[in-house]
Enzyme design. Structure first.
Site, short mmCIF file in Angstrom:
data_model
loop_
_atom_site.label_atom_id
_atom_site.label_comp_id
_atom_site.label_asym_id
_atom_site.label_seq_id
_atom_site.Cartn_x
_atom_site.Cartn_y
_atom_site.Cartn_z
N CYS A 1 -38.15 62.65 49.05
CA CYS A 1 -37.53 62.62 47.72
C CYS A 1 -36.59 61.41 47.59
O CYS A 1 -37.08 60.29 47.51
CB CYS A 1 -36.86 63.95 47.42
SG CYS A 1 -36.75 64.24 45.67
N HIS B 1 -40.29 67.98 48.74
CA HIS B 1 -39.34 68.49 49.76
C HIS B 1 -40.05 69.34 50.81
O HIS B 1 -40.06 70.57 50.69
CB HIS B 1 -38.26 69.34 49.08
CG HIS B 1 -37.24 68.54 48.34
ND1 HIS B 1 -36.01 68.22 48.87
CD2 HIS B 1 -37.28 67.97 47.12
CE1 HIS B 1 -35.33 67.50 48.02
NE2 HIS B 1 -36.07 67.34 46.94
N GLU C 1 -39.05 70.28 53.55
CA GLU C 1 -38.12 71.14 54.30
C GLU C 1 -37.86 72.46 53.59
O GLU C 1 -37.22 73.34 54.12
CB GLU C 1 -36.79 70.38 54.54
CG GLU C 1 -35.84 70.27 53.35
CD GLU C 1 -36.28 69.24 52.29
OE1 GLU C 1 -37.41 68.71 52.37
OE2 GLU C 1 -35.48 69.00 51.36
N1 GLN Z 1 -33.74 62.31 41.51
C1 GLN Z 1 -33.06 62.07 42.75
C2 GLN Z 1 -32.77 60.59 42.94
O1 GLN Z 1 -33.25 59.82 42.21
C3 GLN Z 1 -33.90 62.56 43.92
C4 GLN Z 1 -33.99 64.03 43.86
C5 GLN Z 1 -34.08 64.68 45.18
O2 GLN Z 1 -33.94 64.06 46.23
N2 GLN Z 1 -34.29 65.98 45.14
O3 GLN Z 1 -32.04 60.23 43.82
#
Ligand code: GLN
Length: 201
Positions: free
Chosen positions: A84, A179, A181
């Site tokens: 992410c 994610h 995890e």
């Molecule tokens: N939208 C977040 C970002 O741009 C990432 C979201 C996340 O890691 N769950 O940093």
């Protein structure tokens, strides 16, 4: 074997638990530790950059002096997985959303990422992905997720969702827009652990 999770902001403990579960399932002796500084980063053979806020994490890894050391370790072929926000940081290029926030990308993977790519209406969702090399679908959790808009050179697509790349690999590096995890399925973490067991660096 020691795997570190960058622990400056974001989903840290969930990754530690997932790595421990994967070690158990693989019957491998290993440890998962929080990495807050250079001392811990020196000790690990694999690294996870978690989800959270990419701008914040990027600022904190610069401030703690970890940024250059992560790059050096990546060039020395240490396996690293970014999930992410961590996926965003691994990229060489970001979209306007990334650039306007002055996020310092680590610039390690030949890919361009788009921040919050699945729209405000769908801040979080779950979906089944077909992942290259997996023998059954994988349930993935997306939270304000980025997407990998474009890859080039050595970067390889491992999964897509709605025509967007959501899992990619380049040599010793893995980027997941979701994610891994947050589910009990440890197969994505096992990709990283298998890489650690197979490389010499
Ligand atoms: N939208 C977040 C970002 O741009 C990432 C979201 C996340 O890691 N769950 O940093």
């Amino acid at each position: 074997m020691k795997v570190g999770v960058i622990a400056l902001q974001g989903a840290v403990s969930e990754h530690i638990e997932a790595v421990k579960r994967a070690f158990l399932e693989m019957d491998v002796k290993g440890e998962a530790i929080q990495v807050k500084g250079k001392r811990e980063l020196k000790e690990v053979q694999g690294l996870i950059i978690p989800g959270g806020e990419s701008t914040t994490i990027s600022r904190l890894i610069e401030k703690s002096g970890l940024s250059q050391m992560i790059k050096d370790k990546a060039f020395a072929k240490m396996p690293i997985m970014g999930t992410c926000a961590g996926c965003i940081l691994l990229a060489k290029e970001g979209d306007l959303e990334v650039n306007k926030t002055d996020t310092n990308l680590l610039g390690l993977m030949d890919m361009k990422v788009a921040r919050n790519a699945f729209g405000r209406q769908r801040e979080s969702f779950e979906t089944k992905l077909e992942i290259k090399g997996f023998d059954s679908p994988y349930k993935a959790v997306f939270i304000r997720a980025p997407a990998i808009e474009k890859i080039w050179s050595e970067c390889e697509t491992l999964a897509t969702f709605e025509d967007k790349i959501v899992l990619a690999r380049q040599d010793n590096l893995i980027a997941a827009a979701f994610h891994p995890e947050l589910t009990n399925d440890t197969r994505v973490h096992k990709l990283l652990l298998n890489m650690i067991m197979n490389v010499d660096f």
